[in-house]
Design an enzyme around this catalytic site. Sequence first.
Site, short mmCIF file in Angstrom:
data_model
loop_
_atom_site.label_atom_id
_atom_site.label_comp_id
_atom_site.label_asym_id
_atom_site.label_seq_id
_atom_site.Cartn_x
_atom_site.Cartn_y
_atom_site.Cartn_z
NE ARG A 113 84.52 62.08 59.51
CZ ARG A 113 84.60 61.72 60.79
NH1 ARG A 113 84.74 60.44 61.09
NH2 ARG A 113 84.52 62.61 61.74
CE LYS A 135 74.37 63.71 38.26
NZ LYS A 135 73.55 64.47 37.29
CD GLU A 177 65.17 59.76 32.47
OE1 GLU A 177 66.17 59.70 31.73
OE2 GLU A 177 64.88 60.76 33.13
CE LYS A 205 73.37 57.44 34.96
NZ LYS A 205 72.31 57.96 35.76
CD GLU A 215 75.53 66.69 35.11
OE1 GLU A 215 75.06 65.69 35.67
OE2 GLU A 215 74.87 67.70 34.87
NE ARG A 219 76.23 61.46 35.81
CZ ARG A 219 76.38 60.68 36.85
NH1 ARG A 219 77.58 60.43 37.33
NH2 ARG A 219 75.33 60.12 37.44
CG ASN A 223 71.13 66.50 32.89
OD1 ASN A 223 70.75 65.54 33.56
ND2 ASN A 223 72.13 67.27 33.26
CG HIS A 226 66.34 65.62 32.21
ND1 HIS A 226 66.32 64.72 31.18
CD2 HIS A 226 66.29 64.87 33.35
CE1 HIS A 226 66.28 63.49 31.66
NE2 HIS A 226 66.25 63.55 32.98
CG HIS A 230 64.56 69.41 35.75
ND1 HIS A 230 65.91 69.40 35.53
CD2 HIS A 230 64.26 68.18 36.23
CE1 HIS A 230 66.41 68.22 35.86
NE2 HIS A 230 65.43 67.46 36.29
CG HIS A 242 61.89 62.56 36.00
ND1 HIS A 242 62.32 63.86 35.93
CD2 HIS A 242 62.89 61.81 35.44
CE1 HIS A 242 63.51 63.91 35.36
NE2 HIS A 242 63.89 62.68 35.07
N1 GLY Z 1 70.30 61.04 35.94
C1 GLY Z 1 71.32 61.78 35.33
C2 GLY Z 1 72.69 61.38 35.76
O1 GLY Z 1 72.85 60.37 36.40
O2 GLY Z 1 73.63 62.07 35.49
#
Ligand code: GLY
Length: 336
Positions: A113, A135, A177, A205, A215, A219, A223, A226, A230, A242
């Site tokens: 967990r 993430k 990026e 970041k 997000e 946040r 993107n 993106h 995508h 990417h």
């Molecule tokens: N890679 C986008 C984020 O971490 O929100």
Amino acid sequence: MALSAVVDVELGDRSYPVVVGAGARHELASLIPGEVARVAVVTQTEIGIEVDPGRASRTFAIPRGEGAKSLATVENLCREWARWGLTRRDAVVAVGGGMVTDVGGFAASVYHRGIPVVHVATTLLGQIDAAVGGKTGVNLPEGKNLVGAFWQPTAVVCDSETLQSMPSREWRCGRGEMAKYQFIGAGDLRGLDLHEQVVRCIRLKADVVAADEREGGARAILNYGHTLAHALEIAGGFDLRHGEAVAIGLVYAAEVARRLGRIDDDRVQEHRAVVEHFELDHRLPAGVDIDGTIMLFGRDKKAVAGTTFVLDGPNGVEPVVVDDDALLRDALEAIR
Ligand code: GLY
């Protein structure tokens, strides 16, 4: 460490440091919680970067490629950890690029967990994006990153020495990026040395994640570029990594924003200039089906009509719903 910086991701009692610098991986042992007795090091054999967690450790290699970014890989890791006797008081160290930190971080989030994880990001993309912010996740046959968790690491290590052996394609991926960060508040990154560029991107970041960890709003600016990226990645067959797709997506987002009266021609040109500075292409790959691409934008459609883009404008970069296929088509033609 010769050139070093520590950027803190401020998340209350889950705050953590991102240690950046040449030789930063040698700080690893001190970044693992003191009570941890054993460390499972997750990596890929091709990465070939050894780390010393300062306690009993064993290395668990995962395969390369998007196909291995799967629940099966997570199950294998957890089963191997269980057979080795990794407990809830132990920890994981993920050593690699975004795939390794996504998979290793997700496995750490569900094993017992949730146990601590430290990311040692060995690629430019991993250092400025994937490893920072919590993430984690894996793909399903139905889509990328569909299963995952927000699981903040205990620390992140960004050692510039580990970038030296990166193939040129991987550099391009990271620079795509990096170009994004230039437009979302990191300032002009051109002309700075690599260390300063990486630190500036991580600082931004860290601020964005601290303001909106899950997000709910802000946040989403991460993107930027993106939506088209995508779609190109989902459509496939274009041999784009990417970050290369993001570079094209940035210029496309600028073309869309200009057509909405949010920015002027000079700002669109600035997008092209920055992408060119980072030695990336900003034209659509040959053979892209314009209508098919617009349909892929719509895949994210939820309650609202139209597609939510992240667009530049007078207030900076922000999410904007665009419900005008003719405009989207025209902007795609402009980047052919
Ligand atoms: N890679 C986008 C984020 O971490 O929100």
